[in-house]
Write an enzyme that holds these catalytic residues in place. Structure first.
Site, mmCIF file in Angstrom:
data_model
loop_
_atom_site.group_PDB
_atom_site.id
_atom_site.type_symbol
_atom_site.label_atom_id
_atom_site.label_comp_id
_atom_site.label_asym_id
_atom_site.label_seq_id
_atom_site.Cartn_x
_atom_site.Cartn_y
_atom_site.Cartn_z
ATOM 1 N N ARG A 147 -13.436 -5.679 3.843
ATOM 2 C CA ARG A 147 -12.324 -5.526 4.777
ATOM 3 C C ARG A 147 -12.736 -5.627 6.249
ATOM 4 N NH1 ARG A 147 -9.235 -1.676 5.473
ATOM 5 N NH2 ARG A 147 -7.421 -3.020 5.679
ATOM 6 N N TRP A 185 -12.026 12.043 8.706
ATOM 7 C CA TRP A 185 -10.613 11.756 8.839
ATOM 8 C C TRP A 185 -10.302 10.393 8.208
ATOM 9 C CZ3 TRP A 185 -7.939 7.787 11.431
ATOM 10 C CH2 TRP A 185 -6.524 7.915 11.372
ATOM 11 N N ARG A 239 0.858 -1.185 0.000
ATOM 12 C CA ARG A 239 0.000 0.000 0.000
ATOM 13 C C ARG A 239 0.891 1.231 0.000
ATOM 14 N NH1 ARG A 239 -3.717 2.174 4.930
ATOM 15 N NH2 ARG A 239 -1.873 3.488 5.212
ATOM 16 N N GLU A 263 -3.993 -7.300 5.399
ATOM 17 C CA GLU A 263 -3.163 -6.173 5.796
ATOM 18 C C GLU A 263 -2.196 -6.606 6.893
ATOM 19 O OE1 GLU A 263 -3.665 -1.496 7.176
ATOM 20 O OE2 GLU A 263 -5.340 -2.889 7.449
ATOM 21 N N ASP A 321 -5.164 3.794 0.096
ATOM 22 C CA ASP A 321 -6.251 4.042 1.035
ATOM 23 C C ASP A 321 -6.682 5.502 0.960
ATOM 24 O OD1 ASP A 321 -8.046 4.091 3.100
ATOM 25 O OD2 ASP A 321 -6.636 3.527 4.672
ATOM 26 N N HIS A 345 -9.343 6.558 2.725
ATOM 27 C CA HIS A 345 -9.757 6.759 4.113
ATOM 28 C C HIS A 345 -11.002 7.623 4.230
ATOM 29 C CE1 HIS A 345 -8.738 6.759 8.531
ATOM 30 N NE2 HIS A 345 -8.381 5.544 8.152
ATOM 31 N N GLU A 366 -13.398 -1.754 7.058
ATOM 32 C CA GLU A 366 -12.695 -1.855 8.334
ATOM 33 C C GLU A 366 -13.505 -1.294 9.491
ATOM 34 O OE1 GLU A 366 -9.690 1.910 8.749
ATOM 35 O OE2 GLU A 366 -9.114 0.375 7.317
ATOM 36 N N GLU A 386 -9.066 1.757 -1.515
ATOM 37 C CA GLU A 386 -9.732 1.432 -0.246
ATOM 38 C C GLU A 386 -10.515 2.618 0.305
ATOM 39 O OE1 GLU A 386 -8.195 0.532 4.311
ATOM 40 O OE2 GLU A 386 -6.893 0.039 2.616
ATOM 41 N N TYR A 401 -3.202 11.638 5.994
ATOM 42 C CA TYR A 401 -3.389 10.279 6.497
ATOM 43 C C TYR A 401 -2.376 9.315 5.871
ATOM 44 C CZ TYR A 401 -5.031 5.552 6.832
ATOM 45 O OH TYR A 401 -5.072 4.197 7.033
#
Length: 402
Positions: A283, A402, A147, A339, A210, A212, A262, A236, A159
């Site tokens: 995920r 975030w 990643r 991951e 990602d 995020h 996630e 992601e 991030y």
């Protein structure tokens, strides 16, 4: 095999972890991860004050019934605190059952579907040259999937980009850190990062990225389309998934594979995404989605629609969760990738484990149970320290994801 005792162990060997230990009348014990990053003590209290009293005297082998009892019996279902607590119980009970059977957990689940679990590393840098150096570092270590994240010109804190040796977003403080975000420079800069990675390393590596949750659906669609020439393994968390239908818009505009989950806690958080084939990887992770028992159901639904797993595995989850996830990954037929962020030496000492890394793959080991234990005496030397994940604001001061 009756449960005679259960208690939580809170420790902070570099970061906070909550571990549940369940002890039986036959001397067999199991442990489960109950860590919820930034809200750890809420889960510890839920377990200590509400769940553990209901476990004493129950048959530790009745995993399914205990799961249903804790899920349906509370009336207030789902949510990260409840499901993390249930997951801790579930992990510990599967650990006990596999130990009692004298076999590694993956055997109890149905045996191996693969010889190794492909994992991805996190390569990040303050700028593109630094990110390329980190990709080279992990490629040399044998990782086949990486990643890649980088800083964005004009943004001070982005991030996925560390200030020290390892990336750690949770800040030890009494209030969260506040960061600044702007979408436009990020959308312009991200394709340049992956162009540089492909130019230097070619096409043999699986590359992941990602977002995020920071983009609107149409912004995510634009990013996915602009990254298509660089053939990402996945993009992601492109947008917050509370509105599962939002992913339909992204899907209409890009062929870049999509991964999310996630922050999911139940099968209902991803049911429409899977059934409508709006994602390619789910995920959801062992600890935040109700343990092995519930994640098996999510994976079974996903398999019907050729959606593969890609469990969250950052260091905000303890080695207990990682070890359990690796047994799950070894068994699950529709596995995608796992991951893998490497824990620090202090954490590895507190949580001795049987899993190991070689040539881009993690192996769960052959120890009975999930193969992870806890050194309680050592854990006591690392007291809990308040820590928070950051929050993000736009340039005009309004709150953002975030």
């Amino acid at each position: 095999m009756r449960i005679t005792n259960a208690y939580c162990i809170v420790t902070s060997p570099g970061r906070n972890f909550v571990t549940l230990k369940i002890v039986t009348d036959q001397g067999v014990y199991g442990i489960g991860d109950a860590t919820l990053n930034g809200r750890e003590l809420a889960v510890e209290s839920y377990l200590t004050d509400h769940v553990i009293p209901c476990l004493i005297g129950r048959d530790a082998h009745q995993i399914e019934d205990i799961w249903q009892y804790l899920y349906k019996g509370a009336y207030w279902r789902r949510g990260p605190v409840t499901m993390s607590a249930i997951a801790a119980v579930d992990m510990a009970l599967w650990d006990i059952k596999a130990k009692a059977a004298g076999m590694p957990l993956y055997q109890l689940l149905g045996g191996k579907s693969r010889e190794g679990v492909m994992v991805y590393a996190h390569a990040n840098g303050r700028d593109i040259p630094e990110a390329l150096d980190r990709v080279a570092y992990y490629k040399e270590k044998g990782f086949k999937a990486i990643r890649v994240q980088t800083g964005v010109p004009g943004l001070d804190k982005v991030y996925g980009v560390q200030k020290g040796e390892a990336y750690e977003p949770a800040i030890r403080a009494t209030v969260p850190d506040e960061t600044l975000w702007a979408t436009e420079p990020y959308l312009d800069f991200a394709p340049k990062l992956f162009e540089a990675v492909r130019d230097k390393f070619g096409w043999d590596l699986h590359l992941l990225h990602d977002v995020h949750h920071r983009l609107t659906p149409i912004e995510a669609a634009r990013l996915g389309k602009s990254l298509e020439p660089y053939r990402l393994f996945w993009m992601e968390d492109p947008t917050p998934a509370e509105n599962q239908e939002a992913f339909r818009l992204i899907r209409q505009h890009t062929t870049t594979p999509l991964a999310v989950g996630e922050v999911f806690n139940s099968i209902h958080d991803c049911r429409e995404l899977i059934q409508n084939q709006l994602i390619d990887y789910i995920r959801a992770t062992i600890v935040h989605a109700g343990g092995v028992t519930h994640l098996r159901r999510i994976a079974a639904l996903a398999e019907l629609y050729q959606v593969r797993t890609g469990c969250h595995g950052a260091t905000d989850l303890s080695p207990v969760c990682m070890g359990t996830a690796l047994h799950f990954d070894t068994w699950v037929p529709n596995f995608g990738v796992q991951e893998y962020m490497i824990h620090n030496a202090e954490t590895d000492a507190v949580f001795p484990h049987a899993y190991s890394f070689k040539d881009g793959y993690l192996h769960p080991g052959e120890a009975p149970g999930h193969g992870v234990d806890i050194d309680e005496e050592l854990a006591a030397k690392y007291p809990y320290t308040p820590a928070y994940l950051p929050v993000a604001r736009l340039r005009d001061g309004s709150m953002w994801n975030w």
